[in-house]
Design an enzyme around this catalytic site. Structure first.
Site, PDB file in Angstrom:
ATOM      1  CD  GLU A 252      19.189  50.971  29.066  1.00 42.35           C
ATOM      2  OE1 GLU A 252      19.959  51.289  28.149  1.00 42.35           O
ATOM      3  OE2 GLU A 252      18.604  49.877  29.118  1.00 42.35           O
TER       4      GLU A 252
HETATM    5  C1  LIG Z   1      17.407  45.494  29.780  1.00 40.88           C
HETATM    6  N1  LIG Z   1      17.649  46.675  29.031  1.00 40.88           N
HETATM    7  C2  LIG Z   1      18.384  46.687  27.904  1.00 40.88           C
HETATM    8  O1  LIG Z   1      18.899  45.681  27.438  1.00 40.88           O
HETATM    9  N2  LIG Z   1      18.519  47.901  27.332  1.00 40.88           N
HETATM   10  C3  LIG Z   1      19.212  48.099  26.151  1.00 40.88           C
HETATM   11  N3  LIG Z   1      19.653  49.211  25.851  1.00 40.88           N
HETATM   12  N4  LIG Z   1      19.388  46.981  25.366  1.00 40.88           N
HETATM   13  C4  LIG Z   1      20.099  46.952  24.166  1.00 40.88           C
HETATM   14  C5  LIG Z   1      20.866  45.823  23.911  1.00 40.88           C
HETATM   15  C6  LIG Z   1      21.566  45.719  22.726  1.00 40.88           C
HETATM   16  C7  LIG Z   1      21.516  46.716  21.780  1.00 40.88           C
HETATM   17  C8  LIG Z   1      20.758  47.852  22.035  1.00 40.88           C
HETATM   18  C9  LIG Z   1      20.032  47.970  23.228  1.00 40.88           C
END
Ligand SMILES: CNC(=O)NC(=N)Nc1ccccc1
Length: 282
Positions: A122
């Site tokens: 990310e």
């Molecule tokens: C598959 N990876 C994610 O979903 N990463 C992520 N940052 N998820 C996330 C979803 C909602 C609130 C915070 C983090």
């Protein structure tokens, strides 16, 4: 089509075996290897929430006391689940994984019982991911009798800043797009005036990628308090449309994440995961 869930970062989460017993789950993605080696010879680091005992291998951030996880993986596979280990996650130290570091990423996954690796990069994505996945494929090729997989969790904007290059140049088996966290292209935007949901464009990305037969999943939040949450009826309308539009590329639904889905029970007493399974087999 399949339901894939992330597990490892859930609030007060149950051990892995609890989720392996859920017949509605097909793929379980363990999160995360959240620290990548800065240089060849460095060790990665890991975080699985409340699941390990906090001890690390000397001088690393790599957890060594994840007994329940390593105990549960073999039985999870015996129950027919595909278990993947995810590299990255929110806030991970993914560093600029250049070609050399990528190839030198040690595989301290002492047992070889996992079915493959997921890339949930990310931030700080480098071009090393393409090299790393190609190298994984070379390793996989020496076990022709095994089924090993590579998956990725790009954000929904195209091209994904971190994984776009890798998707175009290295073969993925599953791509679960995070149709949340990014307002412009979220699944929720399908239901508002912006209508920016871009599954169609993602199908085109897959068809022109290094593996045109990769399966494309709709990634959704399972927590009803999430800004991008879809109700069961909304998922039925959205998934019902796109699974019929693209039967060869549509792979299923990915949920973030397993514990939130378990705790999200509807008026009929169905968990969100069970609701998703109903949508897929509607
Ligand atoms: C598959 N990876 C994610 O979903 N990463 C992520 N940052 N998820 C996330 C979803 C909602 C609130 C915070 C983090």
């Amino acid at each position: 089509s399949n339901v894939a869930v992330y597990w490892g970062q859930g609030y007060n989460q149950d051990r892995l075996s609890h989720f392996c017993q859920e017949s509605t789950l097909d793929i379980i993605i363990l999160g995360f290897i959240n620290v990548f080696p800065e240089a060849v010879g460095d060790w990665p680091g890991s975080n699985f929430g409340n699941q390990c005992d906090g001890t690390v291998y000397e001088g690393t951030e790599l957890l060594e006391g994840c007994h329940q996880i390593w105990e549960d993986i073999p039985s999870c596979k015996a129950m027919g689940k595909t278990v993947l280990l995810s590299l990255g996650g929110e806030g991970a130290t993914t560093g600029v994984l250049d070609h050399e570091t990528a190839l030198g990423f040690p595989r301290p996954f002492q047992n070889n019982t996992i079915d493959g690796f997921d890339f949930d990069v990310e931030s700080d994505g480098g071009h090393g991911y393409g090299s790393m996945i190609t190298r994984f494929r070379e390793h996989y090729a020496s076990y022709p009798e095994e089924n090993f997989y590579i998956s990725g969790a790009p954000q929904c904007e195209i091209p994904d800043a971190q994984l776009g290059y890798a998707i175009d140049h290295a073969a993925f088996d599953f791509i679960w797009v995070q149709f949340y966290n990014t307002p412009s292209c979220s699944a929720a935007s399908y239901f508002d005036l912006t209508d920016g949901f871009n599954f169609d464009a993602w199908v085109a990305v897959v068809l022109s990628s290094a593996n045109p037969s990769a399966k494309l999943y709709i990634g959704l939040p399972a927590d009803p308090t999430s800004a991008y949450y879809l109700t069961e009826d909304q998922v039925t309308e959205l998934v019902g449309k796109y699974m019929l539009l693209y039967p060869d590329t549509f792979g299923g639904i990915m949920l973030w994440e397993a514990t939130a889905a378990d705790n999200n029970v509807d008026a009929q007493g169905l968990t969100y995961t069970e609701q998703m399974k109903e949508v897929l087999y509607y």
